[in-house]
Design a protein around this motif. Structure first.
Motif, mmCIF file in Angstrom:
data_model
loop_
_atom_site.group_PDB
_atom_site.id
_atom_site.type_symbol
_atom_site.label_atom_id
_atom_site.label_comp_id
_atom_site.label_asym_id
_atom_site.label_seq_id
_atom_site.Cartn_x
_atom_site.Cartn_y
_atom_site.Cartn_z
ATOM 1 N N ARG A 28 0.842 -1.201 0.000
ATOM 2 C CA ARG A 28 0.000 0.000 0.000
ATOM 3 C C ARG A 28 0.881 1.256 0.000
ATOM 4 N NH1 ARG A 28 -2.655 2.189 5.259
ATOM 5 N NH2 ARG A 28 -3.919 3.889 4.488
ATOM 6 N N ALA A 32 0.998 3.889 -3.008
ATOM 7 C CA ALA A 32 0.646 5.288 -2.754
ATOM 8 C C ALA A 32 1.762 6.212 -3.224
ATOM 9 C CB ALA A 32 0.369 5.495 -1.266
ATOM 10 N N ALA A 35 1.840 6.329 -7.005
ATOM 11 C CA ALA A 35 0.738 7.132 -7.543
ATOM 12 C C ALA A 35 0.994 8.620 -7.342
ATOM 13 C CB ALA A 35 -0.576 6.723 -6.878
ATOM 14 N N ILE A 36 1.508 8.970 -6.169
ATOM 15 C CA ILE A 36 1.812 10.381 -5.904
ATOM 16 C C ILE A 36 2.851 10.894 -6.897
ATOM 17 C CG2 ILE A 36 2.973 11.904 -4.248
ATOM 18 C CD1 ILE A 36 1.576 10.231 -2.020
ATOM 19 N N ALA A 38 3.592 9.634 -9.898
ATOM 20 C CA ALA A 38 3.046 9.667 -11.257
ATOM 21 C C ALA A 38 2.136 10.864 -11.451
ATOM 22 C CB ALA A 38 2.290 8.372 -11.538
ATOM 23 N N LYS A 39 1.312 11.117 -10.449
ATOM 24 C CA LYS A 39 0.392 12.255 -10.531
ATOM 25 C C LYS A 39 1.170 13.569 -10.557
ATOM 26 C CE LYS A 39 -3.560 14.273 -8.136
ATOM 27 N NZ LYS A 39 -2.875 15.522 -7.735
ATOM 28 N N ALA A 42 2.662 14.037 -13.980
ATOM 29 C CA ALA A 42 1.651 14.440 -14.960
ATOM 30 C C ALA A 42 1.248 15.895 -14.766
ATOM 31 C CB ALA A 42 0.432 13.525 -14.854
ATOM 32 N N ASP A 43 1.101 16.299 -13.500
ATOM 33 C CA ASP A 43 0.768 17.701 -13.216
ATOM 34 C C ASP A 43 1.884 18.624 -13.703
ATOM 35 O OD1 ASP A 43 -1.672 17.105 -12.107
ATOM 36 O OD2 ASP A 43 -0.959 17.147 -10.038
ATOM 37 N N ALA A 46 1.822 18.930 -17.457
ATOM 38 C CA ALA A 46 0.719 19.787 -17.906
ATOM 39 C C ALA A 46 1.066 21.258 -17.689
ATOM 40 C CB ALA A 46 -0.558 19.418 -17.165
ATOM 41 N N TYR B 49 -7.341 12.851 -3.232
ATOM 42 C CA TYR B 49 -7.948 12.088 -4.319
ATOM 43 C C TYR B 49 -7.967 10.628 -3.897
ATOM 44 C CZ TYR B 49 -3.182 10.720 -5.476
ATOM 45 O OH TYR B 49 -1.929 10.210 -5.419
ATOM 46 N N ASN B 51 -7.521 6.601 -5.335
ATOM 47 C CA ASN B 51 -7.112 5.693 -6.408
ATOM 48 C C ASN B 51 -8.195 4.637 -6.604
ATOM 49 O OD1 ASN B 51 -4.477 6.802 -6.912
ATOM 50 N ND2 ASN B 51 -3.838 5.922 -4.971
ATOM 51 N N ASN B 78 -4.243 16.252 -17.385
ATOM 52 C CA ASN B 78 -4.322 15.163 -18.358
ATOM 53 C C ASN B 78 -3.367 14.064 -17.911
ATOM 54 O OD1 ASN B 78 -4.804 13.693 -20.661
ATOM 55 N ND2 ASN B 78 -3.329 14.836 -21.896
ATOM 56 N N TYR B 79 -3.902 12.871 -17.690
ATOM 57 C CA TYR B 79 -3.085 11.766 -17.231
ATOM 58 C C TYR B 79 -3.266 10.585 -18.178
ATOM 59 C CZ TYR B 79 -3.705 14.441 -12.907
ATOM 60 O OH TYR B 79 -3.767 15.430 -11.963
ATOM 61 N N GLN B 82 -1.739 5.525 -16.454
ATOM 62 C CA GLN B 82 -1.562 5.508 -15.001
ATOM 63 C C GLN B 82 -1.929 4.135 -14.443
ATOM 64 O OE1 GLN B 82 -0.385 8.535 -13.305
ATOM 65 N NE2 GLN B 82 0.078 8.744 -15.475
ATOM 66 N N TYR B 86 -7.554 8.387 -10.911
ATOM 67 C CA TYR B 86 -7.615 9.323 -9.791
ATOM 68 C C TYR B 86 -9.030 9.880 -9.702
ATOM 69 C CZ TYR B 86 -2.606 9.117 -10.670
ATOM 70 O OH TYR B 86 -1.334 8.674 -10.894
ATOM 71 N N GLY B 157 -5.615 8.448 -1.671
ATOM 72 C CA GLY B 157 -4.286 8.832 -2.130
ATOM 73 C C GLY B 157 -3.309 8.860 -0.978
#
Lengths: 72, 175
Positions: A28, A32, A35-36, A38-39, A42-43, A46, B49, B51, B78-79, B82, B86, B157
């Motif tokens: 987990r 987590a 994901a943090i 990767a996000k 991506a942010d 952008a 957020y 998952n 834009n993702y 993944q 999210y 998240g």
């Protein structure tokens, strides 16, 4: 207190609360963090794209609407 | 057009909190699925957020485009590719006390043998007029899996879902 996971069996309606196993806790945390990251990437991508677009429009001296008109 | 809703299952988080909520053995007898969420988690911010994965698939098979607003600005994200979808926008520890976010996830044609598109809308219920925390979001998402969706797993998240968070799954038939 151990972290719980809640499992809802939609076939039977049974709701079960179980303690996370050590492996699940480790997974987990890894998920987590992944994901943090990767996000965040991506942010950042952008934001960089938007910044580059704004800089190019400024360099050309046109608005986004005018640029869209050129490409239409 | 979908015209009937049937509650498949519902869960309320107890006093110990929850690291995830896992709907399993979802029947394939409906046309669409709709997930209604009232959530709050322990992240030390106003917002967080969630998952979401289908069928325990944590491969790089989720894409999404989101428009969102803070107390002072709007933006979009834009993702692609993944490992989870999210789901924005849920209330976290710094949101107004005792408030819970409202989120709806709609999955049409969940038994399709094609990739699944789905939509999410969420609002962080808090009295915040300014700041950089996202307060609402609309998201268009895609899961590239081709199997019937039979499992939905929601994981914060950061942190854990707090007591009184709820999740209810509905099945919708088109007749």
């Amino acid at each position: 207190m151990a972290d719980k996971k809640i499992i809802v069996n939609c076939a039977t309606g049974e709701v079960t609360e179980l303690d996370l196993t050590p492996d699940e806790i480790a997974q987990r945390a890894a998920d987590a963090q992944a994901a943090i990251e990767a996000k965040a990437q991506a942010d950042a991508d952008a934001t960089a794209k938007a910044t580059a677009k704004a800089a190019l429009l400024a360099k050309l001296g046109i608005t986004a609407d005018e640029a869209a008109l050129l490409l239409a | 057009m979908a015209n009937t809703y049937t509650k498949i299952a519902s869960v309320a988080v107890g006093g110990a909190g929850a690291a995830n909520i896992d709907f399993t053995s979802i029947p394939a007898t409906y046309t669409d699925l709709c997930l209604k969420l009232s959530l709050r988690d322990t992240r030390t911010q106003i917002d967080d957020y969630v998952n979401l994965i289908f069928n325990n698939d944590s491969g790089s098979n989720y894409s999404m485009k989101s428009v969102w607003g803070t107390g002072s600005t709007t933006g979009n994200s834009n993702y692609s590719a993944q490992t989870a979808n999210y789901v924005f926008q849920i209330a976290a520890a710094s949101a107004t006390a005792s408030t819970f976010s409202n989120v709806e996830i709609y999955v049409p044609n969940y038994t399709s043998s094609n990739a699944k598109s789905f939509s999410t809308d969420g609002v962080t219920e808090t009295n915040a007029a300014t700041g950089t925390d996202r307060l609402d979001a609309l998201t268009a998402s895609l899961w590239s899996g081709t199997a019937t969706i039979n499992r939905i797993t929601l994981t914060p998240g950061t942190g854990t879902f707090v007591q009184y968070s709820t999740a209810t799954l509905y099945g919708i038939k088109n007749s």
